[in-house]
Design a protein around this motif. Structure first.
Motif, PDB file in Angstrom:
ATOM      1  N   LYS A  80      53.816  81.574  51.611  1.00 58.10           N
ATOM      2  CA  LYS A  80      54.962  80.708  51.320  1.00 58.10           C
ATOM      3  C   LYS A  80      56.235  81.280  51.958  1.00 58.10           C
ATOM      4  CE  LYS A  80      57.349  77.729  48.473  1.00 58.10           C
ATOM      5  NZ  LYS A  80      57.079  76.448  47.872  1.00 58.10           N
TER       6      LYS A  80
ATOM      7  N   ALA B 214      63.799  73.119  37.792  1.00 54.57           N
ATOM      8  CA  ALA B 214      63.440  73.262  36.381  1.00 54.57           C
ATOM      9  C   ALA B 214      62.767  74.600  36.102  1.00 54.57           C
ATOM     10  CB  ALA B 214      62.523  72.124  35.968  1.00 54.57           C
ATOM     11  N   ASP B 215      62.208  75.239  37.125  1.00 48.38           N
ATOM     12  CA  ASP B 215      61.387  76.426  36.882  1.00 48.38           C
ATOM     13  C   ASP B 215      62.203  77.712  36.777  1.00 48.38           C
ATOM     14  OD1 ASP B 215      62.214  76.690  39.458  1.00 48.38           O
ATOM     15  OD2 ASP B 215      60.246  76.505  40.363  1.00 48.38           O
TER      16      ASP B 215
ATOM     17  N   THR C 265      53.640  76.045  41.349  1.00 46.11           N
ATOM     18  CA  THR C 265      54.502  75.309  42.279  1.00 46.11           C
ATOM     19  C   THR C 265      54.045  73.854  42.411  1.00 46.11           C
ATOM     20  OG1 THR C 265      55.313  75.174  44.534  1.00 46.11           O
ATOM     21  CG2 THR C 265      53.126  76.127  44.231  1.00 46.11           C
ATOM     22  N   LYS C 266      54.992  72.952  42.571  1.00 48.06           N
ATOM     23  CA  LYS C 266      54.678  71.536  42.762  1.00 48.06           C
ATOM     24  C   LYS C 266      54.694  71.199  44.248  1.00 48.06           C
ATOM     25  CE  LYS C 266      54.610  71.226  38.289  1.00 48.06           C
ATOM     26  NZ  LYS C 266      55.102  72.549  37.977  1.00 48.06           N
TER      27      LYS C 266
ATOM     28  N   ASP D   6      60.311  63.081  36.798  1.00 48.66           N
ATOM     29  CA  ASP D   6      59.777  62.460  38.001  1.00 48.66           C
ATOM     30  C   ASP D   6      58.298  62.126  37.806  1.00 48.66           C
ATOM     31  OD1 ASP D   6      59.532  61.557  40.576  1.00 48.66           O
ATOM     32  OD2 ASP D   6      59.343  63.553  41.458  1.00 48.66           O
TER      33      ASP D   6
ATOM     34  N   PRO E 127      65.674  67.979  38.598  1.00 50.14           N
ATOM     35  CA  PRO E 127      64.468  67.157  38.729  1.00 50.14           C
ATOM     36  C   PRO E 127      63.283  67.902  38.120  1.00 50.14           C
ATOM     37  CG  PRO E 127      65.042  68.138  40.842  1.00 50.14           C
ATOM     38  CD  PRO E 127      66.054  68.631  39.865  1.00 50.14           C
TER      39      PRO E 127
ATOM     40  N   GLU F 270      56.952  69.994  33.923  1.00 48.00           N
ATOM     41  CA  GLU F 270      57.633  71.263  33.626  1.00 48.00           C
ATOM     42  C   GLU F 270      57.749  71.504  32.126  1.00 48.00           C
ATOM     43  OE1 GLU F 270      58.284  73.328  35.934  1.00 48.00           O
ATOM     44  OE2 GLU F 270      58.801  72.282  37.793  1.00 48.00           O
TER      45      GLU F 270
ATOM     46  N   PHE G 222      59.049  67.827  37.282  1.00 49.50           N
ATOM     47  CA  PHE G 222      57.719  67.243  37.431  1.00 49.50           C
ATOM     48  C   PHE G 222      56.736  68.195  36.768  1.00 49.50           C
ATOM     49  CE2 PHE G 222      53.925  66.686  40.344  1.00 49.50           C
ATOM     50  CZ  PHE G 222      53.501  65.517  39.726  1.00 49.50           C
TER      51      PHE G 222
ATOM     52  N   ARG H 140      52.340  68.812  50.584  1.00 46.75           N
ATOM     53  CA  ARG H 140      53.713  68.364  50.346  1.00 46.75           C
ATOM     54  C   ARG H 140      54.712  69.132  51.192  1.00 46.75           C
ATOM     55  NH1 ARG H 140      55.689  65.810  44.932  1.00 46.75           N
ATOM     56  NH2 ARG H 140      53.854  64.633  44.357  1.00 46.75           N
TER      57      ARG H 140
ATOM     58  N   GLN I 136      63.794  79.362  38.908  1.00 50.26           N
ATOM     59  CA  GLN I 136      63.743  80.310  40.026  1.00 50.26           C
ATOM     60  C   GLN I 136      65.155  80.616  40.510  1.00 50.26           C
ATOM     61  OE1 GLN I 136      60.519  78.382  42.628  1.00 50.26           O
ATOM     62  NE2 GLN I 136      60.125  80.555  42.785  1.00 50.26           N
TER      63      GLN I 136
HETATM   64  N1  UDP Z   1      59.712  68.391  41.530  1.00 49.83           N
HETATM   65  C1  UDP Z   1      59.904  67.032  41.270  1.00 49.83           C
HETATM   66  N2  UDP Z   1      59.032  66.127  41.790  1.00 49.83           N
HETATM   67  C2  UDP Z   1      57.976  66.484  42.575  1.00 49.83           C
HETATM   68  C3  UDP Z   1      57.794  67.869  42.870  1.00 49.83           C
HETATM   69  C4  UDP Z   1      58.690  68.792  42.336  1.00 49.83           C
HETATM   70  O1  UDP Z   1      60.838  66.665  40.574  1.00 49.83           O
HETATM   71  O2  UDP Z   1      57.224  65.614  42.992  1.00 49.83           O
HETATM   72  C5  UDP Z   1      60.652  69.372  40.961  1.00 49.83           C
HETATM   73  C6  UDP Z   1      60.009  70.495  40.180  1.00 49.83           C
HETATM   74  O3  UDP Z   1      59.790  70.129  38.833  1.00 49.83           O
HETATM   75  C7  UDP Z   1      61.042  71.591  40.312  1.00 49.83           C
HETATM   76  C8  UDP Z   1      61.635  71.347  41.685  1.00 49.83           C
HETATM   77  O4  UDP Z   1      61.291  70.010  42.023  1.00 49.83           O
HETATM   78  O5  UDP Z   1      62.069  71.464  39.345  1.00 49.83           O
HETATM   79  C9  UDP Z   1      61.133  72.311  42.734  1.00 49.83           C
HETATM   80  O6  UDP Z   1      59.706  72.324  42.738  1.00 49.83           O
HETATM   81  P1  UDP Z   1      58.887  73.684  42.803  1.00 49.83           P
HETATM   82  O7  UDP Z   1      59.538  74.709  41.941  1.00 49.83           O
HETATM   83  O8  UDP Z   1      57.462  73.386  42.468  1.00 49.83           O
HETATM   84  O9  UDP Z   1      59.004  74.061  44.330  1.00 49.83           O
HETATM   85  P2  UDP Z   1      59.011  75.549  44.927  1.00 49.83           P
HETATM   86  O10 UDP Z   1      60.074  76.323  44.199  1.00 49.83           O
HETATM   87  O11 UDP Z   1      57.644  76.103  44.685  1.00 49.83           O
HETATM   88  O12 UDP Z   1      59.311  75.355  46.375  1.00 49.83           O
END
Ligand code: UDP
Ligand code: MG
Length: 349
Positions: free
Chosen positions: A150, A113-114, A223-224, A61, A27, A31, A29, A229, A116
């Motif tokens: 976090k 996508a990031d 981060t998204k 997304d 997924p 990116e 968003f 959220r 991690q």
């Molecule tokens: N993402 C998405 N829709 C959203 C928010 C996040 O598809 O509304 C995707 C984002 O692109 C990423 C994944 O969900 O691939 C995880 O998000 P993020 O890395 O920001 O979360 P974190 O790792 O900070 O918890």
């Protein structure tokens, strides 16, 4: 109730292709800065794990940047890339659910996508699945480059969640996991709309094993999941798997009713002893009685509401891992829910 031949892909038309060995669902968003690197690393890792027999399902997304343009370019340049554009931002868990519904692979890897979560672990995950697991989830040993807040809030959240819910949701685990086809099919067949996917996977059961790894820093972008959220995510997680918050009314109601009775006895004794001003005993008696009746009734309603809520999710009653013997019966349902035909990629999830 016809289950299609599992060996055939869900593509329609005469040239129905076989399933790829592996689908990678991502997924995305906003990116745009990660996609190129993501494709490069996924391609290298999957080529090493299953040869060329994989697909990369990218879900846009509702991004506001160039993510979709980059996705279509990737799909045009590499036949194994499938780009899917959602109509608007549906949120991470629904974007992920869309990807799972559209993935055709024998096994499905969920990735952020990031970057991690390193795609290079797919080889180890495939090996664990070869050894008999249905779900191999990445468990974070360390989290690089994330704020103390976090990390602390995530740790507190996973521990609280485990106390509140009945299913055993593994700690420190995101959506990074490899799932077998039968797990993905059962997951996609679950109709509930507030989806906490990692909880649903745990709820399904099957053989799940952990693969510890170190979570990397984000490759690019921010981060998204801002605090707002994260809160909504936590509330979804708790309410999807627990009616404990509703039960609070019952507990409060019964507790207050017991205390009220004691207070009422005291008020009556004081009245009998004659050291009260006129009217106090009757007023306090009425207040206590009505108050506790209201709380107890609210508790009873909470109990019914909780059951109604659980019923309304229409989860399957049970999930079958496999059936042995009994002769050929091609249309045996694979779980307690009505087995639906496999979704064609063109259909809306
Ligand atoms: N993402 C998405 N829709 C959203 C928010 C996040 O598809 O509304 C995707 C984002 O692109 C990423 C994944 O969900 O691939 C995880 O998000 P993020 O890395 O920001 O979360 P974190 O790792 O900070 O918890
Ligand atoms: Mg991330």
């Amino acid at each position: 109730m016809d289950t299609p031949d599992p060996s055939a892909g869900s593509d329609r038309g005469p040239a129905a292709r076989r399933r790829p060995a592996l689908s990678v669902v991502v997924p995305c968003f906003d990116e745009e800065d990660s996609l190129g690197e993501l494709h490069r690393r996924v391609a290298t890792a999957c080529d090493a794990a299953v040869g060329g027999n994989w697909e990369l399902v990218l879900i846009n997304d509702g991004s506001r940047d160039r993510t979709w343009a980059l996705m279509t370019a990737l799909a045009a340049g590499d036949g194994r890339v499938v780009a899917v554009d959602l109509s608007r931002n549906h949120g991470h868990q629904l974007a992920l659910s869309a990807g799972l519904a559209l993935a055709r692979g024998e096994r499905v890897l969920v990735l952020d996508a990031d970057l991690q979560d390193p795609p290079e672990l797919v080889g180890d995950m495939m090996a664990a699945m070869d050894a008999g697991a249905d779900v191999v989830y990445g468990q974070r040993r360390r989290r690089e480059g994330e704020t103390l807040f976090k990390r602390a809030s995530a740790a507190a959240f996973y521990r609280m969640l485990n106390r509140l819910v009945d299913v055993d949701i593994p700690r420190d685990t995101g959506d990074f996991r490899l799932m077998s086809r039968r797990v993905v099919d059962a997951l996609v067949a679950m109709p509930e709309s507030h989806r906490y996917v990692r909880g649903l996977v745990s709820w399904l059961g099957f053989r799940q094993v952990a693969l510890p790894y170190d979570r990397q820093e984000r490759y690019a972008g921010a981060t998204k999941y801002p605090l707002r959220r994260m809160m909504a995510f936590a509330i979804d997680a708790v309410t999807s798997f627990s009616t404990v918050p509703l039960r609070v009314a019952s507990i409060l109601g019964l507790g207050c009713a017991a205390l009220s009775m004691l207070l009422l006895i005291y008020a009556l004794l004081a009245w009998a002893g004659g050291d009260t001003i006129p009217g106090w005993t009757s007023v306090i008696g009425v207040v206590l009685l009505l108050g506790s009746i209201q709380l107890v009734v609210a508790g009873i309603m909470g109990e019914y509401l909780g059951r109604l809520y659980l019923e309304s999710k229409r989860r399957p009653l049970f999930v079958v891992r496999e059936v042995v013997g009994g002769g050929p019966e091609p249309s045996r349902p694979s779980n307690g829910a009505e087995s639906e035909p496999e979704p064609a990629r063109e259909a809306a999830p």
